[in-house]
Structure formats: C-alpha cells, structure tokens
Scaffold this motif. Structure first.
Motif, PDB file in Angstrom:
ATOM      1  N   ASN A 112       3.021   3.891  -0.071  1.00 35.95           N
ATOM      2  CA  ASN A 112       3.022   2.805   0.094  1.00 35.95           C
ATOM      3  C   ASN A 112       1.673   2.495   1.752  1.00 35.95           C
ATOM      4  N   PRO A 113       1.061   1.074   1.274  1.00 33.23           N
ATOM      5  CA  PRO A 113      -0.287   1.180   1.938  1.00 33.23           C
ATOM      6  C   PRO A 113       0.361   1.972   3.724  1.00 33.23           C
ATOM      7  N   PHE A 160       4.643   3.282 -11.727  1.00 33.92           N
ATOM      8  CA  PHE A 160       4.708   1.757 -12.204  1.00 33.92           C
ATOM      9  C   PHE A 160       4.367   2.579 -13.512  1.00 33.92           C
ATOM     10  N   ASN A 179      -3.959   1.920   0.268  1.00 32.32           N
ATOM     11  CA  ASN A 179      -3.832   3.303  -0.491  1.00 32.32           C
ATOM     12  C   ASN A 179      -4.008   2.962  -2.259  1.00 32.32           C
ATOM     13  N   GLY A 208       1.406  -5.533   0.637  1.00 37.93           N
ATOM     14  CA  GLY A 208       2.360  -5.161  -0.774  1.00 37.93           C
ATOM     15  C   GLY A 208       2.569  -4.120  -1.034  1.00 37.93           C
ATOM     16  N   ASN A 209       2.908  -3.805  -2.355  1.00 32.84           N
ATOM     17  CA  ASN A 209       2.695  -2.540  -3.268  1.00 32.84           C
ATOM     18  C   ASN A 209       2.220  -2.512  -4.086  1.00 32.84           C
ATOM     19  N   GLN A 210       1.818  -3.691  -4.965  1.00 32.14           N
ATOM     20  CA  GLN A 210       1.881  -4.070  -5.960  1.00 32.14           C
ATOM     21  C   GLN A 210      -0.326  -4.046  -6.209  1.00 32.14           C
ATOM     22  N   PHE A 211      -0.606  -3.232  -6.940  1.00 30.79           N
ATOM     23  CA  PHE A 211      -2.189  -3.346  -7.504  1.00 30.79           C
ATOM     24  C   PHE A 211      -2.292  -4.393  -8.998  1.00 30.79           C
ATOM     25  N   GLY A 219      -0.858  -1.724   8.970  1.00 32.24           N
ATOM     26  CA  GLY A 219      -1.791  -2.858   9.436  1.00 32.24           C
ATOM     27  C   GLY A 219      -2.587  -2.816   8.487  1.00 32.24           C
ATOM     28  N   TYR A 243       2.300   0.909 -17.200  1.00 32.10           N
ATOM     29  CA  TYR A 243       1.231  -0.094 -18.010  1.00 32.10           C
ATOM     30  C   TYR A 243       1.567   0.050 -18.725  1.00 32.10           C
ATOM     31  N   ASN A 276      -5.646  -3.733   6.054  1.00 31.61           N
ATOM     32  CA  ASN A 276      -6.691  -2.612   5.584  1.00 31.61           C
ATOM     33  C   ASN A 276      -7.116  -1.164   5.549  1.00 31.61           C
ATOM     34  N   TRP A 325      -2.431  -5.006   1.632  1.00 24.13           N
ATOM     35  CA  TRP A 325      -1.655  -4.604   2.240  1.00 24.13           C
ATOM     36  C   TRP A 325       0.170  -4.853   2.924  1.00 24.13           C
ATOM     37  N   ASN A 353       6.427   4.643  -4.813  1.00 23.86           N
ATOM     38  CA  ASN A 353       6.150   3.354  -5.538  1.00 23.86           C
ATOM     39  C   ASN A 353       5.262   3.766  -7.213  1.00 23.86           C
TER      40      ASN A 353
END
Lengths: 118, 112
Positions: free
Chosen positions: A96-97, A33, A105, B97-100, A100, A35, A102, B95, A31
C-alpha cells in the motif's frame, strides 16, 4: 529482492477449457494484480486484490475470475477459454502507499505467462 | 478512458545519442510516476520513479523529468545503448489509492 512467480510460462489450451494461472509473491505485499498485454494496447488490468478474499474488477474482467485465499497467492481463472483470450498474462504485486502524499509505492511483475487458446 | 498516454508507439535512436520517451496524464490526483522496461517474453521491470514534489530524478543513464502544470513526464536515456532496446511503459498512481495506471508503451530501438 521482490519475487513474483508465475507458475506457467507457456500454455496451450483448447477453446472451452477451464484455465488456471497461478501467481505467488514472497514480499508480504497487500495488493496483487492480473494484467494482460497485447500489442498496441499496453497493459490492461483484469482484476486486482487488496486483501485476502477481496477482489476488484479492473478494466477488462469479462471472461475471467480470480481467487485469493492466501495473502501470497493470486489465481486467475478463465472459466471457458476463448481464442480472443490468447495473450500474455502478467501478475504483479505492491504494498500500500505510505502515509501522506507522495509516499509512492512500486509495482513488481512476474515473468509473464503466454497463453494460446486454439 | 486512457488516463496515461504514450503517444509515440515507437522510437529509433543511434547508439550513443539521447533517447527521449514521453508520457502524458490527465488525472491531477496522480502524484507518483514510474517507468518500466519490458523485453519480449519477459515481465516489465522497474526502472525509475518520481514523486510529484520533484521535477527531476536521476539514476545513472536514466533521468525522469516531471512537468506537473503540463501533466507531462519524460524519460531520458543518455547515452543510449543497444541493450536499451525494449518497450517502455510509464505508469501513474495516486497516494489515496492502490491502483496503477499504465500507458500503452513505446518501443525503443537503439541502432548500433
């Protein structure tokens, strides 16, 4: 250590110019980004990408476009710069997270690019 | 609509005392929370995080507390040092998603 590198720290551009802001990350993150940060408004998401050639609009995409041709590189494009796009632009990347709940990332930021449009 | 809020734009604290920065969120799907520190003209740097299965996480002088029922988290800095003067952002993610999602930041000034 994660390294997110933004190619230009300080730029001054004229109204109507096309502006490219480049960003490269070295951690093979999926990912990326873009901003912008403005006083009192915090960090506002312009666009993000979760894979090569994929992009998603963030909260303030108007006047911007992005390009992700390679996994490590994410470019922000101002098609026709305007004075209200004077700001600090921050590129970031994350994995990616994990699987599961919790399995969080972390997002890592570059040093920022200060853009002034005159 | 702002899903992560930092209602205090600024905070001043004497050196050596405790700094408490607060953050509220609205989305119950958020399960991972982070704090970032930002100096002027630099990008934000990661400080500390907490998962929603915990209510406290410590790292040296920094402790983050999470109150899920109140949808509130706080960052404690003890003792505060002049070098801690910066803007602090809290962030949340889910968890699935991949956004903050970031708050608007709190500017901390530690007075020597």
């Amino acid at each position: 250590d994660v390294k997110v590198t933004q190619s230009s720290r300080y730029l001054v551009k004229r109204t109507g110019e096309k502006v490219f802001l480049e960003c490269v990350q070295d951690m093979d993150h999926e990912n990326m980004f873009w901003y912008r940060q403005d006083p009192g408004l915090g960090l506002r998401l312009i666009y993000f990408s979760y894979d090569v050639k994929m992009k998603e609009k963030g909260d303030i995409p108007e006047g911007y476009s992005v390009s992700r041709e390679k996994k490590e590189r994410f470019s922000l494009i101002l098609e026709s710069a305007s004075t209200n796009q004077t700001s600090m632009y921050l590129c970031a990347s994350s994995t990616n997270p994990g699987t599961g709940v919790n399995s969080g990332n972390t997002i890592y930021f570059g040093e920022g690019s200060w853009l002034t449009v005159v | 609509d702002q899903q992560v809020k930092q209602n205090s734009p600024s905070l001043s604290v004497q050196e050596g005392r405790i700094s408490i920065l607060n953050c509220d969120y609205t989305n119950s799907m958020f399960d991972y929370f982070l704090w970032y520190k930002k100096y002027p003209a630099e990008g934000p740097t990661f400080l500390i995080s907490i998962s929603s299965i915990k209510d406290k996480n410590e790292d040296g002088r920094f402790t983050v507390f999470l109150n899920k029922s109140a949808k509130h988290l706080s960052l404690h800095i003890v003792p505060s040092q002049p070098g801690d003067s910066a803007v602090y952002f809290c962030a949340a993610s889910a968890w699935s998603g991949n956004q903050f999602y970031f708050g608007t930041g709190t500017s901390l000034t530690v007075i020597p």
